[in-house]
Design an enzyme around this catalytic site. Structure first.
Site, PDB file in Angstrom:
ATOM      1  N   ASP A  40      -0.605   4.982  -0.441  1.00 56.70           N
ATOM      2  CA  ASP A  40       0.194   3.804  -0.755  1.00 56.70           C
ATOM      3  C   ASP A  40      -0.641   2.531  -0.873  1.00 56.70           C
ATOM      4  O   ASP A  40      -1.727   2.415  -0.298  1.00 56.70           O
ATOM      5  CB  ASP A  40       1.234   3.559   0.345  1.00 56.70           C
ATOM      6  CG  ASP A  40       2.366   4.563   0.348  1.00 56.70           C
ATOM      7  OD1 ASP A  40       2.259   5.581  -0.366  1.00 56.70           O
ATOM      8  OD2 ASP A  40       3.345   4.319   1.072  1.00 56.70           O
ATOM      9  N   HIS A  91       5.839   1.921  -6.078  1.00 56.17           N
ATOM     10  CA  HIS A  91       5.917   1.406  -4.707  1.00 56.17           C
ATOM     11  C   HIS A  91       6.373  -0.050  -4.695  1.00 56.17           C
ATOM     12  O   HIS A  91       5.996  -0.791  -3.799  1.00 56.17           O
ATOM     13  CB  HIS A  91       4.564   1.572  -4.015  1.00 56.17           C
ATOM     14  CG  HIS A  91       4.627   1.508  -2.510  1.00 56.17           C
ATOM     15  ND1 HIS A  91       5.635   2.085  -1.776  1.00 56.17           N
ATOM     16  CD2 HIS A  91       3.781   0.936  -1.598  1.00 56.17           C
ATOM     17  CE1 HIS A  91       5.411   1.869  -0.477  1.00 56.17           C
ATOM     18  NE2 HIS A  91       4.303   1.168  -0.354  1.00 56.17           N
ATOM     19  N   HIS A  95       5.862  -5.366  -2.973  1.00 55.43           N
ATOM     20  CA  HIS A  95       5.899  -4.838  -1.608  1.00 55.43           C
ATOM     21  C   HIS A  95       6.542  -5.838  -0.639  1.00 55.43           C
ATOM     22  O   HIS A  95       5.978  -6.167   0.411  1.00 55.43           O
ATOM     23  CB  HIS A  95       4.486  -4.495  -1.142  1.00 55.43           C
ATOM     24  CG  HIS A  95       4.438  -3.455  -0.042  1.00 55.43           C
ATOM     25  ND1 HIS A  95       4.698  -3.747   1.279  1.00 55.43           N
ATOM     26  CD2 HIS A  95       4.152  -2.124  -0.075  1.00 55.43           C
ATOM     27  CE1 HIS A  95       4.560  -2.651   2.012  1.00 55.43           C
ATOM     28  NE2 HIS A  95       4.233  -1.643   1.209  1.00 55.43           N
ATOM     29  N   HIS A 185      -3.185   5.158   3.121  1.00 56.26           N
ATOM     30  CA  HIS A 185      -3.207   3.919   2.349  1.00 56.26           C
ATOM     31  C   HIS A 185      -4.606   3.682   1.774  1.00 56.26           C
ATOM     32  O   HIS A 185      -5.610   3.965   2.430  1.00 56.26           O
ATOM     33  CB  HIS A 185      -2.834   2.719   3.228  1.00 56.26           C
ATOM     34  CG  HIS A 185      -1.425   2.777   3.748  1.00 56.26           C
ATOM     35  ND1 HIS A 185      -1.071   3.577   4.819  1.00 56.26           N
ATOM     36  CD2 HIS A 185      -0.295   2.147   3.337  1.00 56.26           C
ATOM     37  CE1 HIS A 185       0.229   3.438   5.050  1.00 56.26           C
ATOM     38  NE2 HIS A 185       0.721   2.580   4.174  1.00 56.26           N
TER      39      HIS A 185
END
Length: 216
Positions: A40, A91, A95, A185
């Site tokens: 991510d 995503h 964010h 990540h």
């Protein structure tokens, strides 16, 4: 415990008990003796390239959940991820936190913006979506469904975004079992611990007879 965390584990428990069919909630598992590595918050100019190199050395494909704004900043890295055969996921555009607390219109804008940014940079239209921090709600799931996106969560979380130490990340990821979706990540901070841990974890999981699946 924060409401977003409570909701995440409620979804997980319901899926584990078979209460939810995959189309009604996030996906938490893959089939067979496979595990899925998900990454991510990228692409990131410092940490995405060494992670891609590591995956290439082990001939492993992962699912990268990209942030639209970061794709706009580094479309070349987004293309490199796609060209290496990895799956691209949505995503969100920026964010934001808490994602489920946004208005329905803002949720739509975040998902649609990232879809456009990723498609423009790579020619790939994502088919999977992960809410920032796994912050799901009925409104978030409906918005994902409108874009024909499968919502994806995780089952193994080493909290590598906190930089808890390479040994901790390695220990948690090494507990992965068939069907598990691992969360890592490559953006949002120093991810040297993540890369170092995966260098040990990936061959270890392979040695246990596990294969690696992608999502979407």
């Amino acid at each position: 415990m924060k409401p977003a965390v409570v909701l995440h584990y409620a979804w997980f428990a319901a899926r584990a008990l078979g209460v939810l069919r995959p189309r009604l909630g996030p996906v938490f598992r893959v089939e067979g003796r496979a595990v899925a590595l998900t990454v991510d918050d990228g692409p990131h100019p410092e940490w995405t390239p060494p992670l891609l190199d590591l995956l290439a050395r082990h001939d492993i494909r992962a699912t990268f959940f990209l942030i639209g704004d970061r794709v706009r900043e580094r479309p070349d890295l987004a293309r490199r991820v796609a060209d290496a055969g990895h799956v691209l996921g949505n995503h969100s555009m920026t964010h934001p936190h808490p994602f489920a607390g946004l208005t329905p219109g803002s949720i739509e804008d975040e998902i649609a913006g990232a879809q456009d940014a990723i498609a423009e940079a790579t020619g790939v239209v994502p088919r999977v979506f992960r809410a920032p921090s796994g912050n799901w709600s009925p409104a978030v799931l409906r918005a994902a469904a409108r874009h024909r996106l499968t919502p994806v969560d995780w089952t193994v979380n080493p909290s590598d975004w906190r930089s808890p130490g390479t040994a901790h990340i390695e220990r948690v990821l090494s507990r992965s079992r068939p069907g598990h979706i691992m969360l890592c990540h490559d953006g949002g901070g120093d991810r040297s611990q993540t890369v170092a841990a995966l260098a040990h974890v990936l061959p270890r999981l392979r040695a246990r007879g596990l294969t690696f699946a992608t999502l979407g």
